[in-house]
Design a protein around this motif. Structure first.
Motif, PDB file in Angstrom:
ATOM      1  N   ALA A 274       0.830  -1.204   0.000  1.00  0.00           N
ATOM      2  CA  ALA A 274       0.000   0.000   0.000  1.00  0.00           C
ATOM      3  C   ALA A 274       0.867   1.257   0.000  1.00  0.00           C
ATOM      4  N   LEU A 275       1.910   1.285   0.805  1.00  0.00           N
ATOM      5  CA  LEU A 275       2.785   2.450   0.842  1.00  0.00           C
ATOM      6  C   LEU A 275       3.573   2.612  -0.448  1.00  0.00           C
ATOM      7  N   ASP A 276       3.919   1.506  -1.092  1.00  0.00           N
ATOM      8  CA  ASP A 276       4.574   1.598  -2.405  1.00  0.00           C
ATOM      9  C   ASP A 276       3.643   2.264  -3.420  1.00  0.00           C
ATOM     10  N   GLN A 277       2.367   1.883  -3.394  1.00  0.00           N
ATOM     11  CA  GLN A 277       1.387   2.509  -4.298  1.00  0.00           C
ATOM     12  C   GLN A 277       1.280   4.008  -3.998  1.00  0.00           C
ATOM     13  N   ALA A 278       1.243   4.345  -2.713  1.00  0.00           N
ATOM     14  CA  ALA A 278       1.128   5.750  -2.325  1.00  0.00           C
ATOM     15  C   ALA A 278       2.350   6.549  -2.774  1.00  0.00           C
ATOM     16  N   ARG A 279       3.530   5.979  -2.623  1.00  0.00           N
ATOM     17  CA  ARG A 279       4.748   6.677  -3.058  1.00  0.00           C
ATOM     18  C   ARG A 279       4.730   6.915  -4.564  1.00  0.00           C
ATOM     19  N   ALA A 280       4.191   5.961  -5.312  1.00  0.00           N
ATOM     20  CA  ALA A 280       4.126   6.123  -6.768  1.00  0.00           C
ATOM     21  C   ALA A 280       3.234   7.296  -7.144  1.00  0.00           C
ATOM     22  N   VAL A 281       2.119   7.468  -6.434  1.00  0.00           N
ATOM     23  CA  VAL A 281       1.232   8.608  -6.699  1.00  0.00           C
ATOM     24  C   VAL A 281       1.942   9.915  -6.350  1.00  0.00           C
ATOM     25  N   ASP A 282       2.588   9.948  -5.210  1.00  0.00           N
ATOM     26  CA  ASP A 282       3.305  11.165  -4.804  1.00  0.00           C
ATOM     27  C   ASP A 282       4.419  11.510  -5.790  1.00  0.00           C
ATOM     28  N   ALA A 283       5.058  10.489  -6.338  1.00  0.00           N
ATOM     29  CA  ALA A 283       6.120  10.736  -7.320  1.00  0.00           C
ATOM     30  C   ALA A 283       5.540  11.314  -8.603  1.00  0.00           C
ATOM     31  N   ARG A 284       4.390  10.828  -9.010  1.00  0.00           N
ATOM     32  CA  ARG A 284       3.735  11.358 -10.216  1.00  0.00           C
ATOM     33  C   ARG A 284       3.377  12.830 -10.011  1.00  0.00           C
ATOM     34  N   ARG A 285       2.841  13.154  -8.839  1.00  0.00           N
ATOM     35  CA  ARG A 285       2.501  14.557  -8.567  1.00  0.00           C
ATOM     36  C   ARG A 285       3.755  15.420  -8.580  1.00  0.00           C
ATOM     37  N   ALA A 286       4.833  14.906  -7.974  1.00  0.00           N
ATOM     38  CA  ALA A 286       6.083  15.675  -7.925  1.00  0.00           C
ATOM     39  C   ALA A 286       6.649  15.912  -9.318  1.00  0.00           C
ATOM     40  N   ASP A 287       6.369  14.994 -10.238  1.00  0.00           N
ATOM     41  CA  ASP A 287       6.830  15.134 -11.620  1.00  0.00           C
ATOM     42  C   ASP A 287       5.921  16.022 -12.457  1.00  0.00           C
ATOM     43  N   GLY A 288       4.867  16.538 -11.854  1.00  0.00           N
ATOM     44  CA  GLY A 288       3.969  17.454 -12.555  1.00  0.00           C
ATOM     45  C   GLY A 288       2.811  16.793 -13.269  1.00  0.00           C
ATOM     46  N   ALA A 289       2.605  15.488 -13.044  1.00  0.00           N
ATOM     47  CA  ALA A 289       1.488  14.801 -13.697  1.00  0.00           C
ATOM     48  C   ALA A 289       0.155  15.295 -13.130  1.00  0.00           C
ATOM     49  N   GLU A 290      -0.840  15.348 -13.985  1.00  0.00           N
ATOM     50  CA  GLU A 290      -2.179  15.722 -13.546  1.00  0.00           C
ATOM     51  C   GLU A 290      -2.845  14.493 -12.930  1.00  0.00           C
ATOM     52  N   LEU A 291      -3.274  14.613 -11.695  1.00  0.00           N
ATOM     53  CA  LEU A 291      -3.862  13.476 -10.989  1.00  0.00           C
ATOM     54  C   LEU A 291      -5.378  13.497 -11.096  1.00  0.00           C
ATOM     55  N   GLY A 292      -5.970  12.305 -11.076  1.00  0.00           N
ATOM     56  CA  GLY A 292      -7.412  12.187 -11.059  1.00  0.00           C
ATOM     57  C   GLY A 292      -7.974  12.554  -9.697  1.00  0.00           C
ATOM     58  N   PRO A 293      -9.305  12.657  -9.584  1.00  0.00           N
ATOM     59  CA  PRO A 293      -9.920  13.155  -8.345  1.00  0.00           C
ATOM     60  C   PRO A 293      -9.720  12.244  -7.136  1.00  0.00           C
ATOM     61  N   LEU A 294      -9.419  10.961  -7.366  1.00  0.00           N
ATOM     62  CA  LEU A 294      -9.217  10.044  -6.250  1.00  0.00           C
ATOM     63  C   LEU A 294      -7.798   9.491  -6.199  1.00  0.00           C
ATOM     64  N   ALA A 295      -6.895  10.042  -6.977  1.00  0.00           N
ATOM     65  CA  ALA A 295      -5.510   9.550  -6.981  1.00  0.00           C
ATOM     66  C   ALA A 295      -4.889   9.727  -5.596  1.00  0.00           C
ATOM     67  N   GLY A 296      -4.298   8.651  -5.093  1.00  0.00           N
ATOM     68  CA  GLY A 296      -3.664   8.684  -3.791  1.00  0.00           C
ATOM     69  C   GLY A 296      -4.579   8.411  -2.623  1.00  0.00           C
ATOM     70  N   VAL A 297      -5.887   8.280  -2.894  1.00  0.00           N
ATOM     71  CA  VAL A 297      -6.863   8.052  -1.824  1.00  0.00           C
ATOM     72  C   VAL A 297      -6.930   6.553  -1.521  1.00  0.00           C
ATOM     73  N   PRO A 298      -6.832   6.154  -0.264  1.00  0.00           N
ATOM     74  CA  PRO A 298      -6.916   4.728   0.075  1.00  0.00           C
ATOM     75  C   PRO A 298      -8.324   4.162  -0.129  1.00  0.00           C
ATOM     76  N   VAL A 299      -8.365   2.864  -0.433  1.00  0.00           N
ATOM     77  CA  VAL A 299      -9.635   2.171  -0.633  1.00  0.00           C
ATOM     78  C   VAL A 299      -9.512   0.756  -0.078  1.00  0.00           C
ATOM     79  N   ALA A 300     -10.581   0.264   0.531  1.00  0.00           N
ATOM     80  CA  ALA A 300     -10.664  -1.123   0.976  1.00  0.00           C
ATOM     81  C   ALA A 300     -11.365  -1.919  -0.120  1.00  0.00           C
ATOM     82  N   HIS A 301     -10.864  -3.113  -0.399  1.00  0.00           N
ATOM     83  CA  HIS A 301     -11.305  -3.876  -1.576  1.00  0.00           C
ATOM     84  C   HIS A 301     -11.906  -5.207  -1.136  1.00  0.00           C
ATOM     85  N   LYS A 302     -13.128  -5.464  -1.518  1.00  0.00           N
ATOM     86  CA  LYS A 302     -13.807  -6.708  -1.132  1.00  0.00           C
ATOM     87  C   LYS A 302     -13.040  -7.920  -1.658  1.00  0.00           C
TER      88      LYS A 302
END
Length: 492
Positions: A46-74
């Motif tokens: 989960a933290l690896d996924q979060a770091r990837a989102v933060d890296a995309r933002r730091a690189d100037g990528a446009e994020l979607g409305p829920l990018a980086g938001v945690p979710v529980a998966h059935k």
């Protein structure tokens, strides 16, 4: 902070996905030993996924409305990096070689999957007591059920272990847990969200959908993983209804709302009906025209469902034969394949799964097919006609989501019929394939537990349900001084 607000804060750099994900992982570690919402949590992934989102933002990528938001998966959706068990011993530890489409779309949207949530085994139940890994408990009252079959997902959001969660709705398995946990839960139009990679219970009924703490968050998650999927033969090749726009509109002036006569009376908890009627009065005050609508075939929906769904389950679960993957019992070299299959299924399937397989096999057997399964499909047609007739005169239909508030754990385990009645109001929508939403409409005065308002819309008109739900949500928040979940004993 809502999921929409958290996504905006991550996108703006006001917080990071790593910070948000860490906070939710810490919350899971703190409260889940009591709640048992999760079957599997992978902190490092989960933290690896979060770091990837933060890296995309730091690189100037446009994020979607829920990018980086945690979710529980059935734990009914295939995940190649986590076990997928459907809460059954027969799949204990199984790691699929691929992701479900819903899983893949969560990843594409940048959501951070915290882990897999508990459920009734193979999604067969209304209380999450049928899990092979123990019951999940309702965060409002830990002695009570969180609904089912998606009870792990509903409890995770209600216990503030995740801002969002996924579920599946076969006969009410999103809406009923949402109602008894004080959440928003949606059943999209059948075929509007992909079943590819979803462990099947009843293929003509199963529908993935979202859980959230408010209507806008649910709409954003709905939009994130929905849409046509060529890998699912039942997927609808049509645009996703404008659910996010509808959730932001929150206006019912001029809309026609039908109250379902068959779901407003005997057999319902008085406090549930009281809150339901107050919500209907609120809709009138907001400018909606409210009329009573009769759907007479709905009285037969429960009986038809419990022939159709087990029949499809008996076919779908035949694949769990101990020969290809999953549990294998008694394979010591002295037994035949048939003996190993029998031993594995006897040990791997729980009582409710066995009950439904037996019922479905009987309904499909020679000499009984027309009398049972065939008749149930005829009732399904009548229910669809009732919906068509109703929607010719109204924009949406409303009812209580479930007849009672959350009942005590163990109260109905020896009475399957009482358990099945929890889905009395939700089943017709699944049989018709149309859309529905449950939103909180207050607390029952008898026990102080949440009540849900169910809003039903025609197929591919999911946005109507979100529009009405958002209007009710806003009006209730204004009246009561804030969201209902803030009054939960586990509110943080």
């Amino acid at each position: 902070m809502s999921a929409a607000e958290l996504g905006a804060a991550i996108s703006a750099g006001d917080t990071s996905s790593v910070e948000a994900t860490t906070a939710y992982l810490d919350r899971i570690a703190e409260v889940d030993p009591e709640v048992n919402a999760f079957l599997h949590v992978d902190r490092d992934t989960a933290l690896d996924q979060a770091r990837a989102v933060d890296a995309r933002r730091a690189d100037g990528a446009e994020l979607g409305p829920l990018a980086g938001v945690p979710v529980a998966h059935k734990d009914v959706f295939s995940t190649k990096d986590m076990p997928t068990t459907a809460a059954s011993r027969i799949l204990e530890g199984w790691r699929p070689p691929y992701d479900a489409t819903v899983t893949a779309r969560l990843r594409e949207a940048g959501l951070v999957i915290l882990g897999k949530t508990n459920m009734d085994e193979f999604a067969m139940g209304s209380s999450t007591e049928n899990s092979a890994y123990g019951p999940t408990r309702n965060p409002w009252d830990l002695s009570r059920i969180p609904g089912g079959s998606s009870g792990g997902s509903s409890a995770a959001v209600a216990a503030f272990e995740a801002p969002l969660a996924t579920g599946t709705d076969t006969g009410g398995s999103i809406r009923q847990p949402a109602a008894v946990c004080g959440l928003v839960g949606a059943k999209p139009t059948y075929g509007g969200s992909s079943r590819y990679g979803l462990i099947a219970f009843a293929s003509s009924l199963d529908t993935p959908g979202p859980f959230a703490r408010n209507v806008l968050d649910a709409a954003l998650l709905h939009e994130a993983f929905s849409g046509h999927d060529p890998r699912d033969s039942t997927s609808v090749d049509a645009p996703v209804p404008p659910v996010v726009e509808a959730a932001r509109r929150a206006d019912v002036a001029g809309m026609r709302v039908g109250v379902i006569r068959e779901f407003d009376g005997a057999g319902f908890q008085p406090g549930v009906l009281r809150r339901f009627h107050e919500a209907v009065e609120l809709l009138e005050a907001l400018g909606a025209k409210v009329v009573e609508v009769s759907c007479p075939s709905f009285d037969a929906a429960l009986a038809a469902y419990y022939l159709i769904a087990p029949s499809e389950a008996s076919s779908n679960l035949a694949r769990f034969d101990a020969m290809r993957y999953g549990l294998r019992v008694g394979d010591d070299g002295t037994r035949s394949a048939e003996e190993v299959m029998a031993l594995t299924r006897a040990e791997g399937f729980g009582p409710e799964v066995k009950r439904r397989i037996i019922l479905g096999t009987y309904a499909l057997s020679s000499g009984y097919y027309d009398a049972y399964y065939g008749s149930a499909q005829q009732v399904r047609t009548l229910i669809k006609r009732d919906f068509d007739a109703a929607f010719a005169n109204v924009d949406v239909l409303v009812s209580p989501t479930t007849p009672t508030t959350a009942f005590p754990i163990g109260e109905r385990t020896d009475d399957p019929m009482a358990m099945y009645l929890a889905d009395l109001c939700t089943i017709p929508t699944n049989l018709a394939g149309s859309a529905a939403l449950s939103v909180p409409c207050g607390l029952a005065p008898e026990d102080g537990l949440p009540v849900g308002l169910q809003i039903l819309a025609p197929a591919l008109a999911d946005d109507r349900a979100y529009r009405v739900g958002a209007a009710v949500e806003a009006a209730l928040a204004d009246r009561d001084g804030g969201p209902l979940l803030a009054r939960s004993p586990m509110a943080v």
